[in-house]
Design an enzyme around this catalytic site. Structure first.
Site, short mmCIF file in Angstrom:
data_model
loop_
_atom_site.label_atom_id
_atom_site.label_comp_id
_atom_site.label_asym_id
_atom_site.label_seq_id
_atom_site.Cartn_x
_atom_site.Cartn_y
_atom_site.Cartn_z
N GLU A 49 0.83 -1.21 0.00
CA GLU A 49 0.00 0.00 0.00
C GLU A 49 0.86 1.26 0.00
O GLU A 49 0.53 2.24 -0.66
CB GLU A 49 -0.96 -0.01 1.19
CG GLU A 49 -2.06 -1.06 1.08
CD GLU A 49 -2.96 -0.86 -0.15
OE1 GLU A 49 -3.07 0.27 -0.64
OE2 GLU A 49 -3.53 -1.86 -0.62
N TYR A 132 -7.12 5.62 4.36
CA TYR A 132 -7.17 4.64 3.28
C TYR A 132 -6.25 3.45 3.58
O TYR A 132 -6.66 2.29 3.54
CB TYR A 132 -6.80 5.28 1.92
CG TYR A 132 -6.53 4.20 0.91
CD1 TYR A 132 -7.59 3.57 0.27
CD2 TYR A 132 -5.24 3.74 0.67
CE1 TYR A 132 -7.36 2.51 -0.59
CE2 TYR A 132 -5.00 2.70 -0.18
CZ TYR A 132 -6.06 2.09 -0.82
OH TYR A 132 -5.83 1.03 -1.65
N ASP A 150 -10.55 4.52 -2.21
CA ASP A 150 -9.58 5.45 -2.79
C ASP A 150 -10.30 6.28 -3.85
O ASP A 150 -11.53 6.18 -4.00
CB ASP A 150 -8.36 4.71 -3.35
CG ASP A 150 -8.71 3.85 -4.55
OD1 ASP A 150 -9.91 3.78 -4.93
OD2 ASP A 150 -7.80 3.24 -5.13
N CYS A 200 -13.67 1.71 -15.55
CA CYS A 200 -14.30 2.98 -15.18
C CYS A 200 -13.21 4.00 -14.83
O CYS A 200 -13.11 4.46 -13.70
CB CYS A 200 -15.25 2.78 -14.00
SG CYS A 200 -16.28 4.22 -13.70
N CYS A 207 -17.82 2.27 -20.83
CA CYS A 207 -19.14 1.79 -20.38
C CYS A 207 -19.61 0.61 -21.21
O CYS A 207 -20.29 -0.28 -20.69
CB CYS A 207 -20.15 2.92 -20.44
SG CYS A 207 -19.72 4.31 -19.37
N CYS A 210 -18.43 -2.49 -19.65
CA CYS A 210 -18.47 -2.50 -18.18
C CYS A 210 -19.52 -3.51 -17.68
O CYS A 210 -20.66 -3.53 -18.16
CB CYS A 210 -18.82 -1.11 -17.66
SG CYS A 210 -18.96 -1.05 -15.86
S1 SF4 Z 1 -21.17 1.96 -16.75
FE1 SF4 Z 1 -19.32 1.26 -15.74
S2 SF4 Z 1 -17.68 2.39 -16.78
FE2 SF4 Z 1 -19.57 3.46 -17.24
S3 SF4 Z 1 -19.72 5.05 -15.67
FE3 SF4 Z 1 -20.88 3.25 -14.95
S4 SF4 Z 1 -19.43 2.10 -13.69
FE4 SF4 Z 1 -18.25 3.53 -14.94
#
Ligand code: SF4
Length: 320
Positions: A49, A132, A150, A200, A207, A210
């Site tokens: 860390e 953290y 974080d 992300c 996205c 994701c």
């Molecule tokens: S869909 Fe996934 S990559 Fe897109 S903003 Fe939401 S969490 Fe982030």
């Protein structure tokens, strides 16, 4: 895997359960293999860390392995001299972290008989350990159920919940703790970090690929920024922290870990000129204040050098 829900309407209990299933499934096939992952030695987690605080994962991997061979236990690190610790920190930058880690190891040995305290406030009272790091050590090194937040995790939670602003730190931690699965909290914390690093991201969230896209209030809303027109590159002077890091790197490799101010100046800047002396002096003094350079050597020799009226003869050494 379930959680009771949060005060945020978009993060109610059924929604959180779906998030758990989607992210943990993704993590099982896409999670990164890292040498500190699955390692439950609290000291080694503490080392990882500290290294990861301001250095990229790819650069930390080999340094972490070498460190665990060189200083396998908190006792081994506590016994080491500061110079040895700085030499072993090679390639990681932000060298003050090495000294803070060393101080933390000494405090763990002196105050806690060499055992990291199993208590987040007590961990936080150790040198260089903030909220953290304390939670990361508690979760990853000791198996305690706590959310590790974080900037990456914060960004994901804010996006998933569709919040328009960041949450205050305490509120954010509370929400993250409420979202934490009852059982798979270790994997959940690690999975969020992987998602933040690989999918992300801050500047360009992917996205489309994701695992949370059907569950995220911000999916598709963070369009990639348009490519900026190319301008002629403006060459800027590197920041002072760059030169601080270079001084330590040069002294690491110098015979006896010792160089004169003149040698350092010329090694730092090809066009180094005596007019740059105040600039170099400031850098050196800031490193001395942080305990990275030996002040005695400088002060004693500065006196002699003043007598010779050329401070460039002053020699600097890495701290002993
Ligand atoms: S869909 Fe996934 S990559 Fe897109 S903003 Fe939401 S969490 Fe982030």
């Amino acid at each position: 895997v379930s959680a009771p829900g949060t005060a945020i309407p978009t993060l109610d209990s059924p929604h959180i359960a779906r998030l758990h299933r989607a992210l943990l499934r993704w993590y099982r096939t896409h999670g990164r293999t890292l040498p500190w992952r699955g390692n439950h030695d609290p000291y080694q987690i503490l080392v990882s860390e500290f290294m990861l605080q301001q250095t990229q994962v790819a650069r930390v991997i080999e340094a972490f392995r070498a460190w665990c061979v060189r200083f396998p236990t908190v006792h081994a690190l506590a016994r080491a001299r500061r110079r040895e610790v700085l030499l072993a920190w090679r390639g990681l930058g932000y060298n003050r972290r090495a000294l803070h880690l060393h101080e933390a190891a000494r405090a763990i040995v002196d105050l806690h008989a060499g055992e990291l305290p199993r208590d987040i406030p007590a961990l936080q009272s150790l040198p260089g350990i903030g909220p953290y790091t304390a939670r990361a050590v508690a979760c990853f090194g000791m198996g305690m159920r706590t959310a590790v937040v974080d900037v990456n995790v914060e960004r994901i939670l804010v996006r998933i919940a569709g919040l328009e602003r960041k949450l205050p730190v305490r509120e954010l931690q509370r929400v993250a703790d409420e979202v934490l699965p009852r059982r798979a909290w270790y994997d959940w914390n690690q999975a969020l970090m992987d998602l933040g690093a690989m999918v992300c991201t801050a500047a360009a969230p992917r996205c489309d690929s994701c695992p949370l896209r059907r569950l995220c209030a911000s999916a598709g809303m963070h369009a990639l920024p348009a490519a900026r027109p190319r301008h002629a590159r403006v060459l800027r002077e590197p920041p002072r922290r760059f030169y601080r890091g270079r001084v330590i790197a040069l002294l690491r490799d110098a015979p006896g870990h010792r160089m004169s101010l003149a040698e350092l100046g010329l090694a730092l800047k090809v066009d180094y000129h005596t007019d740059d002396l105040p600039w170099l002096h400031d850098i050196v003094v800031s490193l001395m204040r942080d305990g990275l350079l030996r002040p005695e050597a400088l002060l004693t020799e500065a006196k002699d050098a003043t007598m010779r009226s050329d401070p460039h003869h002053v020699h600097l050494e890495l701290v002993e």
